[in-house]
Design a protein around this motif. Structure first.
Motif, short mmCIF file in Angstrom:
data_model
loop_
_atom_site.label_atom_id
_atom_site.label_comp_id
_atom_site.label_asym_id
_atom_site.label_seq_id
_atom_site.Cartn_x
_atom_site.Cartn_y
_atom_site.Cartn_z
N ASP A 141 -11.08 52.92 -0.55
CA ASP A 141 -10.94 51.87 -1.56
C ASP A 141 -11.69 50.59 -1.21
OD1 ASP A 141 -9.33 53.50 -3.09
OD2 ASP A 141 -7.54 52.96 -1.91
N MET A 164 -19.80 49.28 -6.42
CA MET A 164 -18.79 50.34 -6.46
C MET A 164 -18.09 50.42 -5.10
SD MET A 164 -20.79 53.50 -8.27
CE MET A 164 -21.93 53.24 -9.63
N ARG A 206 -19.29 62.55 -10.94
CA ARG A 206 -19.08 62.07 -12.31
C ARG A 206 -20.27 62.42 -13.18
NH1 ARG A 206 -17.07 57.73 -9.55
NH2 ARG A 206 -18.83 56.34 -9.96
N GLU A 264 -11.46 63.65 -7.20
CA GLU A 264 -10.65 63.00 -6.18
C GLU A 264 -10.55 63.87 -4.93
OE1 GLU A 264 -6.80 61.63 -7.64
OE2 GLU A 264 -6.34 61.21 -5.53
N ARG A 272 -15.88 55.37 -5.12
CA ARG A 272 -16.67 55.52 -6.35
C ARG A 272 -18.12 55.85 -6.03
NH1 ARG A 272 -14.61 54.85 -11.07
NH2 ARG A 272 -16.58 54.39 -12.12
N ASN A 273 -18.62 55.31 -4.93
CA ASN A 273 -19.96 55.69 -4.48
C ASN A 273 -20.06 57.19 -4.26
OD1 ASN A 273 -22.37 53.89 -3.61
ND2 ASN A 273 -20.58 52.59 -3.31
N TYR A 299 -19.85 59.27 -7.43
CA TYR A 299 -20.88 59.08 -8.45
C TYR A 299 -21.61 60.38 -8.84
CZ TYR A 299 -24.97 56.95 -10.74
OH TYR A 299 -25.96 56.62 -11.63
#
Lengths: 302, 355, 271
Positions: free
Chosen positions: B129, B91, B102, B112, B95-96, B99
């Motif tokens: 990114d 990731m 989510r 975000e 995204r890490n 996590y």
């Protein structure tokens, strides 16, 4: 700051939650163990159960009476000949694999990793090719009208085609081809793991290259060699496809004897007892090699 | 303020090895508490018990009065930073960090925003990114931290998070961690074997040894009032000098030892005098407030900013002392020369052998 | 060049020229039977010959034109794909259980899952044949897939276990601490990271099933005969050059799989 407990040892020894924690731990272990159940159940139904059945059956005669005759029959010359042939072929194949495979693994282990990886294709491509396809190729190469005989006759080296297949020679050649990767791969891995500094140290101590090889490298490579030898030998003992196709009915091996007893004679008792003994012999050899050389992971290569 | 943790009677043994021996400990809301100890002392085990990765044999942990120990790890709402950071390699940085959000079903826009805020906090927003493979050790550490705080956990757990960094970066990150804690005020439990790190960061330190808490206290209590020989030895550069306990009171190398009042009533075992080299003075006078120790210089080494002077006590114990440039003009002791050292009564620490 | 030292012990290349020659010959021995069939399969004559004097695609046409061969190919492919699916799933979760549960249960399970690799194939074949006769599974796809899945399990378990051995379990722990339940942590964090091992296990499972002869010989037949069963009977009874065409196709498949697995390995090593 809050109250602190500086002397935990002076508190009365209590064991809160002990039961709940223990139950939780047990439940978690059960849950993890149960992950293996679907696979294990399949192995039980398709492997353990049938083998158990064979074992049970081997003690009954054709009419269903309990008997040891299935085992007594194995002392008959026709069976004894099969066992002798099987061990003979297995021994020859294993020996040939060691003689051909050791130098290959040795050289590959000394080459730079990239080059060795590239040359490994010569070992791995046969490994990935169907045994049936390779056996077929040997038949095409070795038979009376095959490529080798045609060439030899055309070259005027021989006048009659040589009997290269449908005999022990053909079986051994075909089996060596199948088994060689099983010897080279574990042997190569174990030789790679030998630190070259030992050879330098031996040379530094005054050993000639031959002495250094014999006294240092060879002993260190023995466990890997033993793993390969044990694996190849037991695979040979129970091998069916190649001897059945290249033996031409003239070389009777153990596995073929079992298959023939079922498909030709329908004699379950005989096939079962032969199978049970084969299984026991295989088990003993694997166990002995494991104990003697502490070799782990038989066949963990493919 | 929520986040009060009460740890009671935690026991954990592996076969005959007792990893945690009836450990009890209170952590105040918002506190930065460090578990300090040598490897194998049980500090990491205790942290893993808190996180839920090690199931103790018995004990209780409550957070704000609710039993916590029987919850699975994913229901504990703890942020954890591992020694090797354990960033997910498949990731991106963003995204890490997203996590945990989510998992909690937070809306995309909210994720975000909160990821950006968390990354801002650790000054990593510009790399959101990137893949984690491209990050340096210090950057990974920051991302791991952002991931552990983004969901506003009730407690933050850190397992030697700085040990993989080089010395300079480590010291920098220590200060940053401290600033971050001051800002967020999250109750933090921090494991380290580095005593200087513990002294720098902590509100309180629990020195752990042999599965027990050897001492719990503020950094100055731990440093200046070690309760036993283990703590005194583990913290700071420490030398122990033998104190005689005679009829006429305490004495060191034949001279009466002037100690703080609290030690006067000392009974029982023969005590040791804890000597912190930096507390020894080069100059002093024979007064009620200072002890004189006669020693011999055995070595002088120039180290740029200071001299390292090795002195030998009458019983052969050697102590390395630093002599800075601030006493320039005064003569440097020569090798083989006798030297008088002074230890203020105020700085005497006595400990006994027993734990 | 030849007088340069070749090893740590200063042997020159010339001194061990014999070794290079020997290894070269062994390589030839290994590779020639794998490749020689390919040119022969394009032979234009009625018999196999090498090198072929005329070229044609007649044996490939014979293969593709035969309903029997086509059906067998379909049976084999279907069995191999189903085996891959089942063996990979069962093997992966079993490997996870074996890796995480400690002590006697783990080593017992490990032993059980290695059995299909250690028991001689001929025994598995007649054992299955016998049990299937009782429960009516002989000649069925179900029976074939069950047996092949069992046979492929060790390879998947070994591959996934080796993937898990080099996998950092803290990854899964951290996912749990961040709020993921254990199964979810496995799916979102562990599985993506051991996917190369799972894939190589799946590849093994496919090859194991697709190339398997002995069990297929006993428990399949007629409509359900596998490609290998048909080939075996064909090679034993007559030498039909059609087999050369099929073999060439299989060799092509092997090369493809080999390249695929090497790419997987390379990709895995780079990580």
């Amino acid at each position: 700051m809050t109250m602190t407990l500086d002397h935990p040892g002076t508190l009365p020894a209590a064991a809160p939650n002990a039961d709940a924690l223990q139950r939780q731990g047990a439940r978690e272990r059960r849950a993890l163990a149960s992950l293996t159940l679907p696979g294990a159940a399949l192995i039980f139904v398709v492997l353990i159960l049938p083998i158990g059945w064979l074992f049970w059956q081997s003690f009954f005669g054709a009419a269903g009476q309990p008997t040891l005759e299935n085992y007594a029959r194995m002392l008959k010359p026709v069976y004894v000949r099969t066992f002798v042939t099987t061990f003979e072929v297995s021994g020859l194949v294993t020996l040939a694999c060691v003689l051909l495979g050791y130098p290959v693994a040795y050289l590959l282990a000394q080459l730079p990793e990239r080059l060795a990886g590239l040359l490994m294709i010569f070992v791995i491509l046969p490994f990935w090719t169907s045994v049936l396809v390779r056996t077929y190729a040997w038949l095409v190469l070795l038979q009376r009208t095959g490529i080798i005989n045609t060439w030899l006759v055309d070259a005027g080296l021989i006048s009659e085609p040589l009997p290269l297949v449908h005999n022990m020679l053909g079986v051994v050649i075909g089996m060596v081809h199948v088994m060689l990767p099983f010897l080279i791969l574990p042997l190569y891995a174990s030789m790679r793991a030998i630190d070259p500094v030992y050879m330098r140290a031996a040379a530094n101590c005054g050993a000639t290259p031959a002495q250094a090889f014999r006294q240092v490298f060879l002993p260190l490579s023995l466990p890997g060699l033993a793993a390969g030898v044990g694996l190849v030998f037991v695979l040979c003992l129970g091998f069916y496809v190649t001897p059945a196709l290249l033996g031409g009915g003239r070389v009777s091996m153990w596995a073929m004897q079992i298959a023939d007893n079922i498909s030709v004679y329908g004699n379950w008792g005989a096939a079962s007892s032969l199978g049970v003994v084969l299984l026991i012999v295989t088990g003993i050899i694997l166990y002995a090699f494991k104990r003697l050389f502490r070799t782990e992971n038989f066949g963990g290569t493919r | 303020m929520p986040g009060k943790v009460e740890i009671r009677n935690i026991r954990k043994s592996y076969g005959s090895f007792v990893a945690l021996d009836d450990v009890s400990l209170d952590i105040a809301p918002g506190e930065f508490l460090t578990l300090l100890g040598p490897s194998g002392s049980g500090k990491t085990t205790l942290l893993n018990v808190l996180a839920g990765f090690v199931r103790p044999d018995s004990g209780s942990i409550t957070i704000d009065g609710t039993e916590f120990l029987t919850l699975p790890p994913h229901k504990r709402n703890l942020g954890m930073v591992f020694q090797n950071y354990a960033l997910f390699p498949h990731m991106s940085v963003g995204r890490n960090v997203g996590y945990p959000l989510r998992l909690r079903g937070v809306s995309a826009a909210e994720i975000e925003r909160r990821v950006r805020d968390a990354l801002d906090l650790v000054q990593m927003a510009h790399l959101a990114d990137r893949g984690v493979d491209a990050l340096s050790g210090g950057q990974r550490q920051r991302v791991a931290l952002a991931r552990a705080i983004v969901f506003e956990p009730s407690i933050l757990l850190m397992d030697e998070p700085l040990s993989a960094l080089d010395k300079k970066l480590r010291e920098h990150m220590q200060l940053e961690l401290k600033r971050l804690h001051d800002r967020l005020g999250t109750t933090t439990v921090y494991v380290t074997h580095d005593q200087r790190e513990a002294l720098t960061l902590s509100d309180r330190i629990a020195v752990v040894n042999g599965g027990r808490i050897a001492q719990l206290g503020t950094p100055d209590e731990i440093y200046d009032r070690p309760r036993n020989k283990f703590v005194a030895d583990f913290i700071g550069e420490t030398r122990f000098l033998p104190v005689e306990h005679g009829a006429s009171g305490l004495s060191l190398y034949g001279r009466p030892l002037k100690v703080r009042d609290e030690w006067k009533s000392l009974t029982g075992d023969t005590p040791w005098l804890v000597v912190r080299p930096e507390r020894l003075r080069w100059h002093g006078e024979e007064t009620d407030a200072a002890n004189r120790i006669d020693a011999e210089t055995t070595g002088v080494i120039y180290q740029g900013d200071s001299y390292l002077v090795t002195v030998r006590m009458p019983d052969g114990v050697e102590i390395d002392l630093r002599r800075g440039p601030d006493i320039a003009g005064k003569e440097l002791p020569q090798r083989g020369q006798p030297v008088h050292l002074w230890l203020d009564r105020e700085h005497t620490i006595l400990v006994s052998d027993k734990p | 060049m030849l007088s340069r030292p070749a090893t740590q012990t200063q042997i020159t290349h010339l001194q061990r020229l014999w070794l290079y020659v020997l290894v070269g010959l062994v390589f030839l021995f290994l590779i020639v039977p794998c490749l020689i069939v390919i040119p022969m399969s394009f032979s234009g004559s009625k018999y196999l010959e090498f090198p072929p004097r005329t070229w044609s695609l007649q044996w490939y046409e014979a293969y593709l034109g035969s309903p029997e061969w086509r059906a067998a190919t379909f049976v084999s492919l279907r069995a191999a794909l189903l085996t891959t699916l089942f063996a990979t799933t069962l093997g992966t979760i079993a490997a996870y259980g074996i890796a995480r549960v400690h002590g006697a249960v783990s080593s017992l399970a490990r032993g059980v899952f290695m059995l299909p690799m250690l028991v001689p194939l001929i025994l598995l074949a007649i054992g299955c044949f016998f049990v299937y006769a009782k429960i009516g599974l002989n000649g069925t796809t179900t029976g074939l897939v069950l047996a092949h899945t069992m046979l492929a399990l060790p390879f998947v378990v070994i591959a996934v276990l080796s993937g898990l051995a080099s996998y950092d379990m803290n990854q899964e722990r951290v996912a749990q601490s961040l709020g993921a339940s254990r199964p979810w942590a496995f799916l979102t964090v562990t599985l993506p990271q051991i996917r190369l091992s799972v894939l190589s296990g799946a590849l093994f499972a496919f090859v194991t099933s697709f190339d398997e002869v002995v069990i297929a010989l006993f428990i399949t037949g007629g409509q359900n005969a596998t490609l290998t069963r048909l080939m075996f009977a064909n090679i034993r009874d007559q030498i039909d050059p059609t087999v050369a065409a099929i073999s060439s196709l299989l060799i092509g498949l092997s090369i493809l799989l080999l390249v695929g697995s090497q790419l997987l390995l390379r990709k895995g090593a780079r990580k």
